[in-house]
Design a protein around this motif. Structure first.
Motif, PDB file in Angstrom:
ATOM      1  N   MET A   1       3.277  34.868  90.076  1.00 37.44           N
ATOM      2  CA  MET A   1       4.738  35.017  90.102  1.00 37.44           C
ATOM      3  C   MET A   1       5.291  34.679  88.712  1.00 37.44           C
ATOM      4  N   SER A   2       6.136  35.538  88.149  1.00 38.57           N
ATOM      5  CA  SER A   2       6.631  35.240  86.800  1.00 38.57           C
ATOM      6  C   SER A   2       7.682  34.128  86.885  1.00 38.57           C
ATOM      7  N   PRO A   3       7.700  33.253  85.882  1.00 32.06           N
ATOM      8  CA  PRO A   3       8.592  32.086  85.970  1.00 32.06           C
ATOM      9  C   PRO A   3      10.064  32.445  85.798  1.00 32.06           C
ATOM     10  N   LEU A   4      10.916  31.630  86.433  1.00 37.84           N
ATOM     11  CA  LEU A   4      12.369  31.792  86.286  1.00 37.84           C
ATOM     12  C   LEU A   4      12.785  31.526  84.834  1.00 37.84           C
ATOM     13  N   PHE A   5      12.099  30.566  84.210  1.00 34.08           N
ATOM     14  CA  PHE A   5      12.429  30.206  82.818  1.00 34.08           C
ATOM     15  C   PHE A   5      11.194  30.356  81.938  1.00 34.08           C
ATOM     16  N   PRO A   6      10.925  31.569  81.451  1.00 33.72           N
ATOM     17  CA  PRO A   6       9.700  31.777  80.666  1.00 33.72           C
ATOM     18  C   PRO A   6       9.613  30.879  79.428  1.00 33.72           C
ATOM     19  N   ALA A   7      10.746  30.612  78.767  1.00 31.24           N
ATOM     20  CA  ALA A   7      10.687  29.818  77.530  1.00 31.24           C
ATOM     21  C   ALA A   7      10.356  28.351  77.808  1.00 31.24           C
ATOM     22  N   LEU A   8      10.666  27.886  79.029  1.00 30.98           N
ATOM     23  CA  LEU A   8      10.265  26.517  79.395  1.00 30.98           C
ATOM     24  C   LEU A   8       8.761  26.489  79.610  1.00 30.98           C
ATOM     25  N   ALA A   9       8.280  27.504  80.332  1.00 30.49           N
ATOM     26  CA  ALA A   9       6.837  27.571  80.607  1.00 30.49           C
ATOM     27  C   ALA A   9       6.063  27.673  79.296  1.00 30.49           C
ATOM     28  N   ALA A  10       6.640  28.396  78.315  1.00 31.68           N
ATOM     29  CA  ALA A  10       5.953  28.586  77.024  1.00 31.68           C
ATOM     30  C   ALA A  10       6.199  27.419  76.078  1.00 31.68           C
ATOM     31  N   ARG A  11       6.989  26.423  76.508  1.00 30.63           N
ATOM     32  CA  ARG A  11       7.326  25.246  75.686  1.00 30.63           C
ATOM     33  C   ARG A  11       7.872  25.655  74.313  1.00 30.63           C
ATOM     34  N   SER A  12       8.816  26.575  74.344  1.00 32.81           N
ATOM     35  CA  SER A  12       9.446  27.027  73.101  1.00 32.81           C
ATOM     36  C   SER A  12      10.175  25.867  72.425  1.00 32.81           C
ATOM     37  N   THR A  13      10.049  25.775  71.126  1.00 34.18           N
ATOM     38  CA  THR A  13      10.722  24.681  70.407  1.00 34.18           C
ATOM     39  C   THR A  13      12.113  25.087  69.928  1.00 34.18           C
ATOM     40  N   ARG A  14      12.547  26.278  70.329  1.00 35.86           N
ATOM     41  CA  ARG A  14      13.906  26.703  69.965  1.00 35.86           C
ATOM     42  C   ARG A  14      14.931  25.867  70.736  1.00 35.86           C
ATOM     43  N   PRO A  15      16.158  25.715  70.182  1.00 38.46           N
ATOM     44  CA  PRO A  15      17.179  24.953  70.914  1.00 38.46           C
ATOM     45  C   PRO A  15      17.515  25.616  72.245  1.00 38.46           C
ATOM     46  N   ALA A  16      17.795  24.800  73.256  1.00 35.53           N
ATOM     47  CA  ALA A  16      18.148  25.334  74.574  1.00 35.53           C
ATOM     48  C   ALA A  16      19.560  24.898  74.981  1.00 35.53           C
ATOM     49  N   LEU A  17      19.788  23.586  74.999  1.00 34.37           N
ATOM     50  CA  LEU A  17      21.056  23.054  75.514  1.00 34.37           C
ATOM     51  C   LEU A  17      21.700  22.141  74.491  1.00 34.37           C
ATOM     52  N   ILE A 192      24.653  28.586  82.002  1.00 39.82           N
ATOM     53  CA  ILE A 192      23.548  27.663  81.665  1.00 39.82           C
ATOM     54  C   ILE A 192      22.200  28.340  81.950  1.00 39.82           C
ATOM     55  N   LEU A 193      22.043  28.842  83.172  1.00 41.85           N
ATOM     56  CA  LEU A 193      20.734  29.435  83.519  1.00 41.85           C
ATOM     57  C   LEU A 193      20.498  30.722  82.729  1.00 41.85           C
ATOM     58  N   GLY A 194      21.596  31.434  82.382  1.00 40.16           N
ATOM     59  CA  GLY A 194      21.449  32.691  81.624  1.00 40.16           C
ATOM     60  C   GLY A 194      20.760  32.467  80.279  1.00 40.16           C
ATOM     61  N   PRO A 195      21.321  31.605  79.415  1.00 42.99           N
ATOM     62  CA  PRO A 195      20.662  31.360  78.130  1.00 42.99           C
ATOM     63  C   PRO A 195      19.235  30.816  78.294  1.00 42.99           C
ATOM     64  N   LEU A 196      19.029  29.970  79.330  1.00 37.27           N
ATOM     65  CA  LEU A 196      17.684  29.410  79.510  1.00 37.27           C
ATOM     66  C   LEU A 196      16.697  30.513  79.875  1.00 37.27           C
TER      67      LEU A 196
END
Ligand code: MCA
Ligand code: AMP
Length: 480
Positions: A1-17, A192-196
């Motif tokens: 199942m693909s994740p709801l928040f791919p960048a969290l799963a990928a541990r992206s170091t880009r700013p989020a919040l 919030i969830l959109g940008p994430l």
């Protein structure tokens, strides 16, 4: 199942919040929310005390990672409404920022603080739940009775956010700014969830201000989301604020929704900035339905075209679909698609009544232009008021007003208001004509029981309410 928040799963170091001076990257958010998720996993539901803070965003993301449905709670909700929400949704836990004081009905639940310090050992994220699993339960007002809990599955959230990404060319490079509340679809799911989900970021203003908008849009933010009241305040400020005009001119996308943006405000903003605000049309039960596309023609007074995956039809009063695209024939908007809710919590009767042969009845009346652009022209129910972008049921306020000892009869209407779109007006027949309760007292009485935005802004006193032969109040005869 693909994740709801791919960048969290990928541990992206880009700013989020970013909330004030507090920021988290996607990797840091994965660490803090992942740690919290392990503590709430298995709970049937959690309430989140939805102040406009980083902790709220962390709490909601943690619950979504854990697959536990979230009930966002407006921290300015009065006692009766809050008791209804808690009783109806029966959360096992409440998540709140450390130090936040909770009212008794929530303080009675097990509490977890939404700690935002980064956990030393990042835990693996839980497995992705099924797309049909409930993600959020968002309470929304009807014409009468207490608010209903709208059960939104994960697939509705992903479908709507991905359709918006397509319509708006929304990518990880975007930095969104907004000051919307975090207990409704607009501020929380889109804002919030959109940008994430995109792997981009959001800067939340804590509280909306034109200064905050100007500051963020002139320092890297690319998109602005707001309700029409916010754009109205921007339009008013633009005349004497060249920094605001410059900041808006540089934005990639200015989006308005939750209510109609008056053409006059569209035009004032366009004249001062050279930029056109685009409108999108949504509803708590359906998430987003239509939008003017980033690559389409912006047309003031329209909400654009159906989003990818959304089926939209207009039906006449006999229930027959309207085939005309003539900018004239008015019908009710009905919808189908993966963006829809599954049910009203504990209300199978209301869920059934909301659908017509599998199509969701919105109650919004519209026409379609020849090229498919939708123009909303009104609403079926006169007892629903949209004030500041909040949907408010007249009946709920009337019931509370009638409990005040100084009130014999009460009716609530919405009146046009330049700033709020509509303003709540209470029409009162006092119990004692020579000693009517004051407007302040009645507003405080409503605010103690219901959300603070449901307080009447104007109170008018009458000797009797206009009624028809059947004794029904004729609200159309009430105007100031
Ligand atoms: C309000 N105030 C009052 C009264 N009414 N005081 C006394 N008597 C009253 N009758 C207070 C307010 O509580 C506030 O106090 C102060 O007056 C004025 O504050 P202000 O910041 O100007 O706020 P406002 O005028 O109350 O609200 C404007 C707003 C707000 C900021 C635009 O309406 C807002 O945040 N709207 C967003 C709604 C939204 O997100 N809707 C999305 C749902 P205090 O400072 O103490 O609070 S719709 C949705 O999600 C669908 C899916 C969609 O399509 O988007
Ligand atoms: P809510 O139930 O609070 O989610 O509000 C949904 C309602 O807001 C819709 O049924 C519409 O009446 C209204 N709405 C949302 N977006 C727009 C828009 N862009 N233009 C006009 N009305 C809108």
């Amino acid at each position: 199942m693909s994740p709801l928040f791919p960048a969290l799963a990928a541990r992206s170091t880009r700013p989020a919040l970013q909330f004030g001076d507090r920021t988290l990257s996607h990797a840091e958010l994965a660490a803090v929310a992942g740690a919290l998720a392990t503590r709430i996993a298995g709970a049937p539901r959690v309430a989140v005390w939805a102040t406009p803070t980083l902790g709220t965003a962390v709490g909601v993301v943690a619950a979504l990672l854990a697959g536990v449905p979230v009930v966002p709670v407006n921290p300015k909700t009065g006692e009766r409404e809050l008791t209804h929400i808690v009783t109806d949704s029966s959360p096992a836990l409440v998540l709140a920022e450390r130090g936040a004081e909770l009212p008794p009905v929530l303080a009675a639940l097990t509490r977890l603080d939404t700690v935002t310090d980064i956990a030393p050992d990042a835990v693996p994220l839980p497995a992705e739940p099924s797309p049909q699993a409930p993600a959020l339960i968002v309470y929304t007002s009807g014409t009468t009775g207490p608010p209903k809990g709208v059960v939104l599955p994960r697939r509705a959230v992903t479908a709507t956010l991905d359709a918006l990404a397509d319509a708006w060319q929304w990518t990880e490079a975007d930095v969104l700014v907004h000051g919307l509340p975090l207990f409704h679809v607009h501020g929380l799911i889109l804002g919030i969830l959109g940008p994430l989900r995109r792997g981009g970021s959001v800067r939340h203003l804590g509280r909306f201000s034109t200064d905050g908008v100007a500051r963020e849009l002139s320092s890297g933010a690319t998109m602005l989301f707001g309700v029409p009241t916010m754009y109205h305040r921007i339009a008013e400020a633009l005349a004497d604020d060249s920094a605001l005009a410059k900041a808006l001119t540089g934005a990639r996308l200015l989006v308005s929704g939750s209510a109609a943006l008056p053409v006059r405000d569209h035009e004032r903003i366009a004249a001062a900035t050279g930029r056109r605000v685009i409108e999108r049309y949504g509803m708590t039960e359906t998430l987003m339905n239509t939008s003017v596309r980033a690559d389409g023609e912006p047309r003031a007074g329209t909400v654009g075209v159906p989003l990818a995956g959304v089926e939209l039809r207009l039906v006449d009063e006999t229930g027959a679909p309207i085939t005309a695209y003539d900018s004239e024939t008015v019908g009710e908007i009905q919808l189908r698609g993966p963006n829809l809710f599954t049910e009203y919590l504990n209300r199978p009767d209301a869920t059934e009544a909301a659908f017509d042969d599998g199509w969701f009845r919105t109650g919004d009346m519209a026409v379609r232009d020849p090229d498919g652009y939708v123009r909303i022209v009104g609403r079926k129910a006169t007892d629903l008021i949209k004030s500041g972008g909040y949907k408010i049921g007249a009946g709920e306020i009337e019931n509370v007003l009638l409990e005040h000892p100084g009130v014999r009869e009460a009716a609530v209407t919405g009146e046009p208001d330049e700033d709020l779109g509509e303003r709540i007006v209470a029409w009162i027949v006092p119990a004692q004509a020579d000693a009517p309760p004051s407007a302040e007292e009645l507003a405080a009485h409503v605010g103690a029981q219901l959300a603070s935005h449901k307080r009447p802004r104007t109170v008018r006193y009458l000797d009797a309410l206009p009624r028809n032969d059947m004794g029904k109040i004729m609200k159309r005869a009430l105007h100031g």
